[in-house]
Design a protein around this motif. Structure first.
Motif, short mmCIF file in Angstrom:
data_model
loop_
_atom_site.label_atom_id
_atom_site.label_comp_id
_atom_site.label_asym_id
_atom_site.label_seq_id
_atom_site.Cartn_x
_atom_site.Cartn_y
_atom_site.Cartn_z
N ALA A 1 -34.23 -41.85 -78.13
CA ALA A 1 -34.06 -41.39 -79.51
C ALA A 1 -35.41 -41.09 -80.16
N LYS A 2 -36.39 -41.95 -79.93
CA LYS A 2 -37.73 -41.74 -80.50
C LYS A 2 -38.34 -40.44 -79.96
N ALA A 3 -38.18 -40.22 -78.66
CA ALA A 3 -38.72 -38.99 -78.06
C ALA A 3 -38.03 -37.76 -78.66
N GLN A 4 -36.72 -37.82 -78.79
CA GLN A 4 -35.98 -36.68 -79.35
C GLN A 4 -36.39 -36.40 -80.79
N GLN A 5 -36.59 -37.46 -81.58
CA GLN A 5 -37.01 -37.29 -82.98
C GLN A 5 -38.35 -36.58 -83.07
N GLN A 6 -39.20 -36.82 -82.08
CA GLN A 6 -40.53 -36.20 -82.08
C GLN A 6 -40.56 -34.88 -81.32
N GLY A 7 -39.40 -34.46 -80.79
CA GLY A 7 -39.33 -33.20 -80.06
C GLY A 7 -40.03 -33.26 -78.72
N THR B 1 -40.16 -34.99 -74.51
CA THR B 1 -39.43 -35.65 -73.44
C THR B 1 -39.89 -37.11 -73.43
N VAL B 2 -39.14 -37.95 -72.74
CA VAL B 2 -39.53 -39.37 -72.64
C VAL B 2 -40.90 -39.48 -71.96
N ASN B 3 -41.11 -38.69 -70.91
CA ASN B 3 -42.41 -38.73 -70.22
C ASN B 3 -43.55 -38.33 -71.15
N GLU B 4 -43.32 -37.30 -71.96
CA GLU B 4 -44.36 -36.87 -72.90
C GLU B 4 -44.63 -37.95 -73.95
N LEU B 5 -43.57 -38.58 -74.44
CA LEU B 5 -43.72 -39.65 -75.43
C LEU B 5 -44.54 -40.81 -74.86
N LEU B 6 -44.17 -41.25 -73.67
CA LEU B 6 -44.88 -42.37 -73.06
C LEU B 6 -46.33 -42.01 -72.75
N ALA B 7 -46.55 -40.80 -72.28
CA ALA B 7 -47.92 -40.37 -71.98
C ALA B 7 -48.75 -40.34 -73.26
N LYS B 8 -48.14 -39.86 -74.36
CA LYS B 8 -48.84 -39.78 -75.64
C LYS B 8 -49.14 -41.18 -76.18
N ASP B 9 -48.13 -42.06 -76.13
CA ASP B 9 -48.27 -43.40 -76.70
C ASP B 9 -49.19 -44.30 -75.88
#
Length: 86
Positions: free
Chosen positions: A15-21, A23-31
């Motif tokens: 859900a957090k990844a989708q809110q930020q537009g 993918t889960v991989n992109e979110l984790l890589a960013k965070d």
């Protein structure tokens, strides 16, 4: 690396990844970009996801061994992760 997360944690991450537009991989890589190995273990500890041992009773141990000896077939999400199925 595959993490075995409880379903509610998995859904929160998605859900957090989708809110930020993202993918889960992109979110984790960013965070977690630039985080060293020690920091990762500290982060897991903070959320109770890094344990050196498990406190389980005899019934739970038998159940766990039964699952490990005879694992269920992978569900669609697991198949996608393991075999690239869509």
């Amino acid at each position: 690396m595959i993490l075995d997360l409880p379903p509610h944690i998995e859904q929160a991450i998605i859900a957090k990844a989708q809110q930020q537009g993202l993918t889960v991989n992109e979110l984790l890589a960013k965070d977690y970009a630039g985080v060293n190995d020690d920091d990762i273990w500290l982060e897991l500890d903070k959320h109770g996801l890094n344990a050196d041992s498990m406190d389980i009773n005899a019934d739970e141990a038998r159940h766990l061994m039964q699952i490990l000896d005879n694992p269920p077939p992978p569900n669609p999400k697991a198949r996608a992760l393991l075999f690239g199925d869509s």
